[in-house]
Design a protein around this motif. Structure first.
Motif, PDB file in Angstrom:
ATOM      1  N   ASP A  61       6.255  14.016   1.870  1.00 37.60           N
ATOM      2  CA  ASP A  61       7.253  12.093   1.692  1.00 37.60           C
ATOM      3  C   ASP A  61       6.209  11.274   0.798  1.00 37.60           C
ATOM      4  O   ASP A  61       5.249  11.584   0.912  1.00 37.60           O
ATOM      5  CB  ASP A  61       7.545  11.946   3.287  1.00 37.60           C
ATOM      6  N   THR A  62       6.142  10.060   1.296  1.00 34.36           N
ATOM      7  CA  THR A  62       5.322   8.703   0.598  1.00 34.36           C
ATOM      8  C   THR A  62       6.041   7.506   1.951  1.00 34.36           C
ATOM      9  O   THR A  62       7.045   7.196   1.746  1.00 34.36           O
ATOM     10  CB  THR A  62       5.648   7.744  -0.822  1.00 34.36           C
ATOM     11  N   MET A  63       4.880   6.820   1.945  1.00 32.04           N
ATOM     12  CA  MET A  63       4.256   5.641   3.560  1.00 32.04           C
ATOM     13  C   MET A  63       4.760   4.589   2.608  1.00 32.04           C
ATOM     14  O   MET A  63       3.036   4.636   2.063  1.00 32.04           O
ATOM     15  CB  MET A  63       3.587   6.103   4.331  1.00 32.04           C
ATOM     16  N   THR A  64       5.209   3.721   2.756  1.00 32.71           N
ATOM     17  CA  THR A  64       4.775   2.424   1.651  1.00 32.71           C
ATOM     18  C   THR A  64       4.414   0.757   2.717  1.00 32.71           C
ATOM     19  O   THR A  64       5.424   0.671   3.802  1.00 32.71           O
ATOM     20  CB  THR A  64       6.187   1.739   1.332  1.00 32.71           C
ATOM     21  N   CYS A  65       3.354   0.855   3.075  1.00 33.97           N
ATOM     22  CA  CYS A  65       3.061  -0.580   3.897  1.00 33.97           C
ATOM     23  C   CYS A  65       3.520  -1.604   2.917  1.00 33.97           C
ATOM     24  O   CYS A  65       2.809  -2.106   2.047  1.00 33.97           O
ATOM     25  CB  CYS A  65       2.357  -0.431   4.873  1.00 33.97           C
ATOM     26  N   THR A  66       4.196  -2.998   3.995  1.00 34.19           N
ATOM     27  CA  THR A  66       4.499  -3.716   3.158  1.00 34.19           C
ATOM     28  C   THR A  66       4.003  -5.051   4.434  1.00 34.19           C
ATOM     29  O   THR A  66       4.040  -4.552   5.777  1.00 34.19           O
ATOM     30  CB  THR A  66       6.018  -4.193   2.870  1.00 34.19           C
ATOM     31  N   GLY A  67       4.057  -6.626   4.335  1.00 36.57           N
ATOM     32  CA  GLY A  67       3.663  -7.401   5.819  1.00 36.57           C
ATOM     33  C   GLY A  67       3.857  -8.302   4.985  1.00 36.57           C
ATOM     34  O   GLY A  67       4.132  -8.921   3.332  1.00 36.57           O
ATOM     35  N   SER A  68       3.578  -9.767   5.804  1.00 42.26           N
ATOM     36  CA  SER A  68       3.773 -10.768   5.395  1.00 42.26           C
ATOM     37  C   SER A  68       2.751 -11.563   6.794  1.00 42.26           C
ATOM     38  O   SER A  68       2.826 -11.325   6.931  1.00 42.26           O
ATOM     39  CB  SER A  68       5.188 -11.767   5.344  1.00 42.26           C
ATOM     40  N   VAL A  69       2.507 -13.307   5.990  1.00 40.49           N
ATOM     41  CA  VAL A  69       1.562 -13.541   6.718  1.00 40.49           C
ATOM     42  C   VAL A  69       2.760 -14.509   8.189  1.00 40.49           C
ATOM     43  O   VAL A  69       3.330 -15.065   7.936  1.00 40.49           O
ATOM     44  CB  VAL A  69       0.730 -14.481   6.337  1.00 40.49           C
ATOM     45  N   VAL A  70       2.519 -14.200   9.254  1.00 40.64           N
ATOM     46  CA  VAL A  70       3.331 -14.795  10.099  1.00 40.64           C
ATOM     47  C   VAL A  70       3.094 -16.315  10.503  1.00 40.64           C
ATOM     48  O   VAL A  70       3.744 -17.168  10.412  1.00 40.64           O
ATOM     49  CB  VAL A  70       3.097 -14.313  11.698  1.00 40.64           C
ATOM     50  N   LEU A 106       0.783  -1.301   0.242  1.00 43.74           N
ATOM     51  CA  LEU A 106       0.192  -0.141  -0.133  1.00 43.74           C
ATOM     52  C   LEU A 106       0.832   0.848   0.383  1.00 43.74           C
ATOM     53  O   LEU A 106       1.987   1.458   1.130  1.00 43.74           O
ATOM     54  CB  LEU A 106      -1.138  -0.234   0.931  1.00 43.74           C
ATOM     55  N   VAL A 107       0.653   2.071  -0.569  1.00 40.03           N
ATOM     56  CA  VAL A 107       1.569   3.770  -0.971  1.00 40.03           C
ATOM     57  C   VAL A 107       0.805   4.286  -1.190  1.00 40.03           C
ATOM     58  O   VAL A 107      -0.694   4.408  -1.377  1.00 40.03           O
ATOM     59  CB  VAL A 107       2.027   3.225  -2.656  1.00 40.03           C
ATOM     60  N   VAL A 108       1.579   5.047   0.002  1.00 38.73           N
ATOM     61  CA  VAL A 108       0.585   5.823   0.638  1.00 38.73           C
ATOM     62  C   VAL A 108       1.321   8.003   0.458  1.00 38.73           C
ATOM     63  O   VAL A 108       1.857   7.498   1.235  1.00 38.73           O
ATOM     64  CB  VAL A 108       0.032   6.620   2.163  1.00 38.73           C
ATOM     65  N   PRO A 109       0.822   9.090  -0.580  1.00 40.10           N
ATOM     66  CA  PRO A 109       1.939   9.956   0.174  1.00 40.10           C
ATOM     67  C   PRO A 109       1.149  10.315   0.531  1.00 40.10           C
ATOM     68  O   PRO A 109      -0.013  10.556   0.700  1.00 40.10           O
ATOM     69  CB  PRO A 109       0.738  10.327  -1.996  1.00 40.10           C
ATOM     70  N   LEU A 110       2.016  11.096   0.755  1.00 38.20           N
ATOM     71  CA  LEU A 110       1.957  12.269   2.353  1.00 38.20           C
ATOM     72  C   LEU A 110       1.741  13.391   2.168  1.00 38.20           C
ATOM     73  O   LEU A 110       2.169  14.343   2.359  1.00 38.20           O
ATOM     74  CB  LEU A 110       2.829  11.847   2.837  1.00 38.20           C
TER      75      LEU A 110
END
Length: 133
Positions: free
Chosen positions: A93-102, A16-20
């Motif tokens: 700035d830009t916030m980028t959300c990443t993640g994975s299944v634990v 998920l990329v969020v321009p701030l």
């Protein structure tokens, strides 16, 4: 309800990329009834030691929740979200959300790692527990 069976441990969630923008930071603070001046007044934010206004924690939580929910799908239930804040989110700035299944249980309860970064480093990191549909 039958749990999704297409999820695997280690699966990467779509970014998920969020321009701030300044407008985003101010509007989301106001929408969450956070009227602290550091979220809307650049001069007062600087007087308090910040470079500029910055995103409030409720907005950070909201974007992390959105990130997990968009992956989990309609009907998923977010049971817990635990984040630790780091680098501030400043306008431009830009916030980028990443993640994975634990982990995932047989009845579809997933633990997901969440990491949101900007050009200064990790803005927020933690875990979400979600019941998949």
């Amino acid at each position: 309800m039958t749990a999704r069976t297409d999820v695997t441990v280690g699966e990467q969630l779509p970014e998920l990329v969020v321009p701030l923008s300044r407008t985003l930071i101010v509007a989301t603070a106001i929408a969450s009834r956070d009227y602290q001046d550091v979220h809307h007044d650049p001069e007062l934010a600087r007087e308090r030691g910040s470079e500029d206004i910055f995103m409030n924690i409720l907005t950070s939580n909201g974007f992390a929740e959105r990130f997990v929910r968009e992956w989990a799908g309609e009907g998923a239930v977010l049971r817990r979200l635990a984040l630790r804040l780091g680098a501030p989110n400043y306008p431009g700035d830009t916030m980028t959300c990443t993640g994975s299944v634990v982990s995932i249980t047989d009845d579809g309860v997933c633990e997901v790692s969440v990491r949101c970064e900007n050009s200064r480093g990790v803005h927020a990191a933690g875990t979400a527990v979600v019941q998949l549909p």
